[in-house]
Design a protein around this motif. Structure first.
Motif, PDB file in Angstrom:
ATOM      1  N   ALA A 162     -27.158  75.277 -23.199  1.00  0.00           N
ATOM      2  CA  ALA A 162     -28.630  75.182 -23.458  1.00  0.00           C
ATOM      3  C   ALA A 162     -28.752  74.634 -21.501  1.00  0.00           C
ATOM      4  N   PRO A 163     -28.263  74.520 -20.372  1.00  0.00           N
ATOM      5  CA  PRO A 163     -28.558  74.297 -18.718  1.00  0.00           C
ATOM      6  C   PRO A 163     -28.341  75.857 -18.730  1.00  0.00           C
ATOM      7  N   ARG A 164     -27.278  76.613 -18.718  1.00  0.00           N
ATOM      8  CA  ARG A 164     -27.326  77.628 -18.295  1.00  0.00           C
ATOM      9  C   ARG A 164     -28.176  78.446 -19.205  1.00  0.00           C
ATOM     10  N   ILE A 165     -28.304  78.633 -20.383  1.00  0.00           N
ATOM     11  CA  ILE A 165     -29.634  79.421 -20.506  1.00  0.00           C
ATOM     12  C   ILE A 165     -30.733  79.102 -19.785  1.00  0.00           C
ATOM     13  N   ASP A 166     -31.208  78.310 -20.288  1.00  0.00           N
ATOM     14  CA  ASP A 166     -32.484  78.264 -19.582  1.00  0.00           C
ATOM     15  C   ASP A 166     -32.765  78.789 -17.997  1.00  0.00           C
ATOM     16  N   ALA A 167     -31.698  78.393 -16.712  1.00  0.00           N
ATOM     17  CA  ALA A 167     -31.687  78.918 -15.627  1.00  0.00           C
ATOM     18  C   ALA A 167     -31.808  79.813 -15.556  1.00  0.00           C
TER      19      ALA A 167
END
Length: 115
Positions: free
Chosen positions: A46-51
């Motif tokens: 989720a954090p990398r998808i968000d970025a």
């Protein structure tokens, strides 16, 4: 009949168009998340998808991304195993006491006599 107030029924009925618009927007977002996740060979969470979505100009709440990924079972993988860095070596060489201090006490609860 159902024990629900009439106003609640009509409020729910009136919110149906907005709900379908929101669900379609979430389906589009899930499609984008799947593309980014597949592009990373399943590694992105989720954090990398968000970025990645923010870099693409799509500002979405990170908690919404987490919720949608959890709902559609999209999970990132961890490629590296965590390792502890503070493990004692098997052949540890302890430092020599160059000062020759003596830490023995004459009895329990007695402080050091060096004052």
């Amino acid at each position: 009949m159902l024990g629900v107030p009439r106003s609640t029924y009509y409020a729910h009925r009136a919110s149906r168009p907005a709900r379908t618009v929101r669900e379609r927007a979430e389906e589009v977002l899930v499609g984008e998340i799947r593309v980014l996740h597949a592009g990373s060979r399943g590694a992105y969470g989720a954090p990398r998808i968000d970025a990645a979505l923010r870099r693409a100009g799509r500002a979405v709440n990170s908690k919404k991304i987490e919720r949608l990924m959890r709902k559609h079972r999209i999970v990132g993988i961890t490629r590296r195993r965590r390792r502890g860095l503070t493990r004692q070596a098997k052949r540890a060489v302890f430092a020599a006491d160059l000062i020759g201090r003596d830490f023995t006490a004459p009895g329990p609860g007695c402080g050091s006599s060096a004052t």
